[in-house]
Design a protein around this motif. Structure first.
Motif, PDB file in Angstrom:
ATOM      1  N   ARG A 164       0.845  -1.195   0.000  1.00  0.00           N
ATOM      2  CA  ARG A 164       0.000   0.000   0.000  1.00  0.00           C
ATOM      3  C   ARG A 164       0.880   1.244   0.000  1.00  0.00           C
ATOM      4  O   ARG A 164       1.763   1.368   0.844  1.00  0.00           O
ATOM      5  CB  ARG A 164      -0.875   0.041   1.259  1.00  0.00           C
ATOM      6  N   VAL A 165       0.636   2.155  -0.919  1.00  0.00           N
ATOM      7  CA  VAL A 165       1.327   3.446  -0.911  1.00  0.00           C
ATOM      8  C   VAL A 165       0.497   4.412  -0.070  1.00  0.00           C
ATOM      9  O   VAL A 165      -0.651   4.698  -0.393  1.00  0.00           O
ATOM     10  CB  VAL A 165       1.509   4.003  -2.331  1.00  0.00           C
ATOM     11  N   VAL A 166       1.072   4.864   1.029  1.00  0.00           N
ATOM     12  CA  VAL A 166       0.402   5.834   1.909  1.00  0.00           C
ATOM     13  C   VAL A 166       1.362   7.005   2.100  1.00  0.00           C
ATOM     14  O   VAL A 166       2.350   6.903   2.835  1.00  0.00           O
ATOM     15  CB  VAL A 166       0.048   5.207   3.273  1.00  0.00           C
ATOM     16  N   TYR A 167       1.080   8.101   1.427  1.00  0.00           N
ATOM     17  CA  TYR A 167       1.939   9.270   1.579  1.00  0.00           C
ATOM     18  C   TYR A 167       1.844   9.811   3.008  1.00  0.00           C
ATOM     19  O   TYR A 167       0.751   9.929   3.563  1.00  0.00           O
ATOM     20  CB  TYR A 167       1.522  10.385   0.625  1.00  0.00           C
ATOM     21  N   PRO A 168       2.968  10.149   3.631  1.00  0.00           N
ATOM     22  CA  PRO A 168       2.909  10.865   4.910  1.00  0.00           C
ATOM     23  C   PRO A 168       2.281  12.244   4.711  1.00  0.00           C
ATOM     24  O   PRO A 168       2.135  12.718   3.579  1.00  0.00           O
ATOM     25  CB  PRO A 168       4.386  10.987   5.315  1.00  0.00           C
ATOM     26  N   GLY A 169       1.947  12.879   5.818  1.00  0.00           N
ATOM     27  CA  GLY A 169       1.430  14.240   5.746  1.00  0.00           C
ATOM     28  C   GLY A 169       2.546  15.245   5.944  1.00  0.00           C
ATOM     29  O   GLY A 169       3.718  14.899   6.040  1.00  0.00           O
ATOM     30  N   VAL A 170       2.156  16.499   5.989  1.00  0.00           N
ATOM     31  CA  VAL A 170       3.121  17.566   6.275  1.00  0.00           C
ATOM     32  C   VAL A 170       2.678  18.241   7.570  1.00  0.00           C
ATOM     33  O   VAL A 170       1.504  18.584   7.741  1.00  0.00           O
ATOM     34  CB  VAL A 170       3.218  18.578   5.115  1.00  0.00           C
ATOM     35  N   THR A 171       3.603  18.392   8.485  1.00  0.00           N
ATOM     36  CA  THR A 171       3.306  18.982   9.796  1.00  0.00           C
ATOM     37  C   THR A 171       3.412  20.496   9.727  1.00  0.00           C
ATOM     38  O   THR A 171       4.390  21.033   9.218  1.00  0.00           O
ATOM     39  CB  THR A 171       4.291  18.448  10.853  1.00  0.00           C
ATOM     40  N   LYS A 172       2.390  21.163  10.234  1.00  0.00           N
ATOM     41  CA  LYS A 172       2.436  22.620  10.302  1.00  0.00           C
ATOM     42  C   LYS A 172       3.335  23.011  11.470  1.00  0.00           C
ATOM     43  O   LYS A 172       3.001  22.778  12.629  1.00  0.00           O
ATOM     44  CB  LYS A 172       1.023  23.192  10.490  1.00  0.00           C
ATOM     45  N   LEU A 173       4.465  23.566  11.147  1.00  0.00           N
ATOM     46  CA  LEU A 173       5.414  23.962  12.180  1.00  0.00           C
ATOM     47  C   LEU A 173       4.920  25.219  12.894  1.00  0.00           C
ATOM     48  O   LEU A 173       4.353  26.124  12.279  1.00  0.00           O
ATOM     49  CB  LEU A 173       6.791  24.218  11.560  1.00  0.00           C
ATOM     50  N   ALA A 174       5.120  25.244  14.204  1.00  0.00           N
ATOM     51  CA  ALA A 174       4.659  26.384  14.997  1.00  0.00           C
ATOM     52  C   ALA A 174       5.324  27.675  14.544  1.00  0.00           C
ATOM     53  O   ALA A 174       6.520  27.700  14.248  1.00  0.00           O
ATOM     54  CB  ALA A 174       4.968  26.147  16.474  1.00  0.00           C
ATOM     55  N   LYS A 175       4.519  28.734  14.471  1.00  0.00           N
ATOM     56  CA  LYS A 175       5.098  30.019  14.094  1.00  0.00           C
ATOM     57  C   LYS A 175       6.028  30.504  15.205  1.00  0.00           C
ATOM     58  O   LYS A 175       5.693  30.419  16.388  1.00  0.00           O
ATOM     59  CB  LYS A 175       3.989  31.054  13.858  1.00  0.00           C
ATOM     60  N   PRO A 176       7.203  30.987  14.835  1.00  0.00           N
ATOM     61  CA  PRO A 176       8.156  31.427  15.856  1.00  0.00           C
ATOM     62  C   PRO A 176       7.608  32.593  16.673  1.00  0.00           C
ATOM     63  O   PRO A 176       7.005  33.524  16.136  1.00  0.00           O
ATOM     64  CB  PRO A 176       9.379  31.837  15.040  1.00  0.00           C
ATOM     65  N   LYS A 177       7.819  32.541  18.000  1.00  0.00           N
ATOM     66  CA  LYS A 177       7.342  33.616  18.876  1.00  0.00           C
ATOM     67  C   LYS A 177       8.200  34.863  18.712  1.00  0.00           C
ATOM     68  O   LYS A 177       7.736  35.985  18.814  1.00  0.00           O
ATOM     69  CB  LYS A 177       7.372  33.132  20.331  1.00  0.00           C
ATOM     70  N   GLN A 178       9.488  34.626  18.483  1.00  0.00           N
ATOM     71  CA  GLN A 178      10.405  35.744  18.274  1.00  0.00           C
ATOM     72  C   GLN A 178      11.151  35.528  16.965  1.00  0.00           C
ATOM     73  O   GLN A 178      11.730  34.477  16.741  1.00  0.00           O
ATOM     74  CB  GLN A 178      11.402  35.830  19.432  1.00  0.00           C
ATOM     75  N   GLN A 179      11.110  36.511  16.112  1.00  0.00           N
ATOM     76  CA  GLN A 179      11.758  36.409  14.804  1.00  0.00           C
ATOM     77  C   GLN A 179      13.247  36.735  14.919  1.00  0.00           C
ATOM     78  O   GLN A 179      13.707  37.772  14.465  1.00  0.00           O
ATOM     79  CB  GLN A 179      11.064  37.361  13.821  1.00  0.00           C
ATOM     80  N   ASP A 180      13.995  35.832  15.549  1.00  0.00           N
ATOM     81  CA  ASP A 180      15.408  36.127  15.728  1.00  0.00           C
ATOM     82  C   ASP A 180      16.334  35.018  15.243  1.00  0.00           C
ATOM     83  O   ASP A 180      17.554  35.121  15.362  1.00  0.00           O
ATOM     84  CB  ASP A 180      15.706  36.423  17.206  1.00  0.00           C
ATOM     85  N   THR A 181      15.757  33.943  14.692  1.00  0.00           N
ATOM     86  CA  THR A 181      16.573  32.807  14.262  1.00  0.00           C
ATOM     87  C   THR A 181      17.535  33.193  13.147  1.00  0.00           C
ATOM     88  O   THR A 181      18.724  32.879  13.188  1.00  0.00           O
ATOM     89  CB  THR A 181      15.681  31.642  13.793  1.00  0.00           C
TER      90      THR A 181
END
Length: 374
Positions: A164-181
């Motif tokens: 059976r071909v079952v594609y994984p999903g895509v995880t919605k990554l949490a939006k960063p609280k501080q834009q400093d990365t």
């Protein structure tokens, strides 16, 4: 259904397979199934918490001891819990499962066969000698892509009827609280982003050499950011960067959190992933979910997963990779077209749909097992 899961992949930091296990287990639990997570040692992060999720953590730390756990304690617990189906989400099944329990195994890739030189010896031998018995004994086999399914069937035509071909999903990554990365990693201009474990299969040395071939004016306007934890046989990556005179143009972030990863995706000009081989390639769909186009390889599953939002290159040809990098960096039309297709391509990969397909596979496995037992 009472579903048992070999959750040993939750022991390590989050990778593609550990995220796959977490998301599938969570969505199966949300669908009302009783979930039993079996973990050989303390997990890296806290497992699922829900009334219908039972977590059993043993004391078998380290690779060799985990293998002993899988063939002894794990099989015993599965029998005690009266499972309807046991799921091995990463190439393995216990040899001595109660014969009344239906069994399903997921095969993510055949790196041990297709790219064995890029694997640690221990991991390669484990996959080589444990994957086939798992596939042989499984009532149903799940693969992440058509490409992986075709490679598996090349080993044995007997797998076709239960594949059976079952594609994984895509995880919605949490939006960063501080834009400093971005600033914290000294990223001060547009950048191409690589995401993944720093290991030979990811073809990073060729990516660096291809980047070094770019005209100087292109490199001045495009950093190369490598985000991921240290794997193996690439401890000399920094030396390679120095030898190529790229220290001012390449950023190594090390392992990043989901929040940091989300910010890196959001601000990237494109994802650069010219791997030698992938069974699926989670960063491709994660980038697309952020609206970011992708440069990836024309081999294995990557064209299938990239859809119409990826520029394909030959991972064995440094000039092909370099030409692709330059096109993504300078050809606004190509970049815009691929970016427009990114979100639509990401919609093909949904965890609710993935879990629903897996649930169907479990039911079929149970029916087949009952039929065999008469």
């Amino acid at each position: 259904m009472k579903v048992g899961i070999d959750a040993r992949n939750l022991v390590t930091k989050t990778t593609g397979i550990s995220r796959y296990v977490q998301e599938m287990a969570r969505h199966l639990a949300l669908a009302g199934h009783e979930i039993f997570l079996y973990i050989p040692e303390k997990p890296y992060s806290e497992p699922l918490k829900a009334p219908n999720v039972h977590v059993s953590i043993s004391d078998f730390a380290g690779g060799p001891r985990r293998m002993i756990w899988a063939q002894t304690v794990l099989a015993h617990m599965a029998r005690q819990d009266g499972l309807d189906v046991f799921w091995g989400p990463a190439h393995r099944l216990p040899f001595y499962l109660d014969r009344k329990i239906a069994r399903v195994v997921t095969v993510h890739d055949l790196v041990w066969r297709e790219q064995k030189a890029t694997m640690r010896l221990q991991t390669r031998l484990a996959d080589r000698f444990l994957m086939k018995p798992a596939a042989n004994s499984a009532d149903q086999i799940v693969v992440d892509s058509v490409a992986t399914g075709e490679a598996l069937c090349a080993l044995s035509k007997g797998y076709e009827s239960k594949l059976r071909v079952v594609y994984p999903g895509v995880t919605k990554l949490a939006k960063p609280k501080q834009q400093d990365t971005v600033s914290s990693f000294r990223i001060d201009r547009p950048y191409a982003l690589f995401v993944g474990t720093l290991e030979p299969r990811k073809n990073l040395k060729s990516l660096l050499e291809a980047y070094a071939l770019l005209p100087q004016e292109v490199r001045k306007g495009l950093l190369l950011v490598l985000a991921g934890g240290q794997g193996w046989r690439l401890s000399d990556l920094e030396s390679h960067i120095t030898d190529l005179n790229l220290r001012d143009s390449v950023r190594l972030t090390g392992y990043v959190s989901d929040e940091q990863l989300a910010e890196l995706y959001q601000n990237a000009k494109f994802l650069a992933m010219p791997s030698l081989y992938e069974g699926f390639g989670f960063p491709i769909v994660e980038a697309h979910a952020a609206g970011v186009p992708v440069l990836t390889s024309n081999t294995s599953s990557m064209p299938e997963v990239g859809g119409g939002a990826a520029l394909l290159v030959d991972p064995y040809d440094i000039r092909s990779i370099s030409a692709g990098l330059e096109k993504m960096a300078t050809d606004a039309g190509t970049h815009e077209k691929l970016a427009e297709n990114a979100l639509d391509n990401a919609k093909r990969f949904d965890w609710n749909l993935s879990a629903s397909r897996l649930e169907e596979t479990f039911r079929d496995a149970i029916a087949l097992r009952r039929q065999q037992l008469g």
